[in-house]
Design a protein around this motif. Structure first.
Motif, mmCIF file in Angstrom:
data_model
loop_
_atom_site.group_PDB
_atom_site.id
_atom_site.type_symbol
_atom_site.label_atom_id
_atom_site.label_comp_id
_atom_site.label_asym_id
_atom_site.label_seq_id
_atom_site.Cartn_x
_atom_site.Cartn_y
_atom_site.Cartn_z
ATOM 1 N N GLY A 259 -66.829 0.662 -7.271
ATOM 2 C CA GLY A 259 -68.092 1.181 -6.767
ATOM 3 C C GLY A 259 -68.218 2.672 -7.016
ATOM 4 N N LEU A 260 -69.206 3.072 -7.819
ATOM 5 C CA LEU A 260 -69.424 4.489 -8.101
ATOM 6 C C LEU A 260 -70.197 5.164 -6.981
ATOM 7 N N GLU B 161 -68.538 -0.175 -11.881
ATOM 8 C CA GLU B 161 -69.868 -0.076 -11.272
ATOM 9 C C GLU B 161 -70.798 -1.065 -11.962
#
Length: 217
Positions: free
Chosen positions: A66-67, A89
């Motif tokens: 997850g960015l 992501e």
């Protein structure tokens, strides 16, 4: 009188509508009308990475799931400890925003030579690679008990934890961000990975953010 947030960009993705809004110099990301994240704090996201890196040796291979708005990646890139930083992501649009409005929050780290951005669903990608990591930092949706997308819920169940465990190197750590405490998840984490440390970060309103740090037994 409070000013209203202004829409900066709007995109339709495979998962629906993604909106970037700006208010008073800060940004928020809205997914299908549901608030997902903003740039106003970031202490717990930074702690997620810092705690994980503190537990592994120099030259570590780090995976960030997850960015988001970039706090986790910025913290990782600010450290000399990781030799390689992989970010998974799912939204190409979000990655693009980090070469635009969100770039200062990720400190331009998407262009750090140690960083590789994998634009894919984390679970799907992990099933296709044999890479292992010394530390995995998981910040998908809002944690185990509030996932915006139903498909992400499985990542926090036993099968998802088994998948993450398979990609941890011996002595590796799994750090997981959550918008609130989840005792049931902490039990699953301990059973699947190993001893769990619970780190709490107070927030202005509501329950503290939580980082779970599990060490592979």
């Amino acid at each position: 009188m409070n000013s209203a947030a202004a829409t900066v960009e709007r995109a339709v993705t495979e998962r629906g509508e993604l909106v970037l809004r700006e208010l008073d110099g800060h940004y928020e990301v809205i997914s299908n009308g549901v608030f997902l994240m903003d740039t106003r704090a970031g202490q717990s996201e930074r702690l997620l990475v810092r705690a994980a890196l503190d537990a592994v040796p120099d030259g570590a291979r780090l995976l960030i799931g997850g960015l988001g708005v970039g706090f986790s990646l910025a913290e990782a890139a600010a450290s000399a400890r990781p030799a390689r930083i992989t970010v998974a992501e799912i939204e190409p649009v979000l990655v693009g925003w980090h070469r635009g409005p969100l770039g200062r929050f990720s400190a331009g780290a998407v262009d750090d030579p140690r960083v590789r951005v994998v634009t894919a669903d984390l679970t799907t990608w992990l099933r296709t690679t044999d890479e292992v990591f010394d530390a995995i930092c998981l910040d998908i949706d809002n944690g185990p008990d509030w996932t915006v997308f139903d498909t992400n819920a499985a990542l926090y169940q036993h099968d998802g934890l088994d998948l993450l465990r398979a990609h941890l190197a011996p002595g590796g750590v799994l750090a997981v961000w959550s918008a609130a405490e989840s005792p049931a998840y902490a039990e699953r984490l301990a059973a699947s990975i190993g001893p769990v440390e619970t780190l709490r970060v107070p927030v202005p309103r509501g329950e503290p953010d939580v980082v779970y740090l599990a060490r592979l037994r």
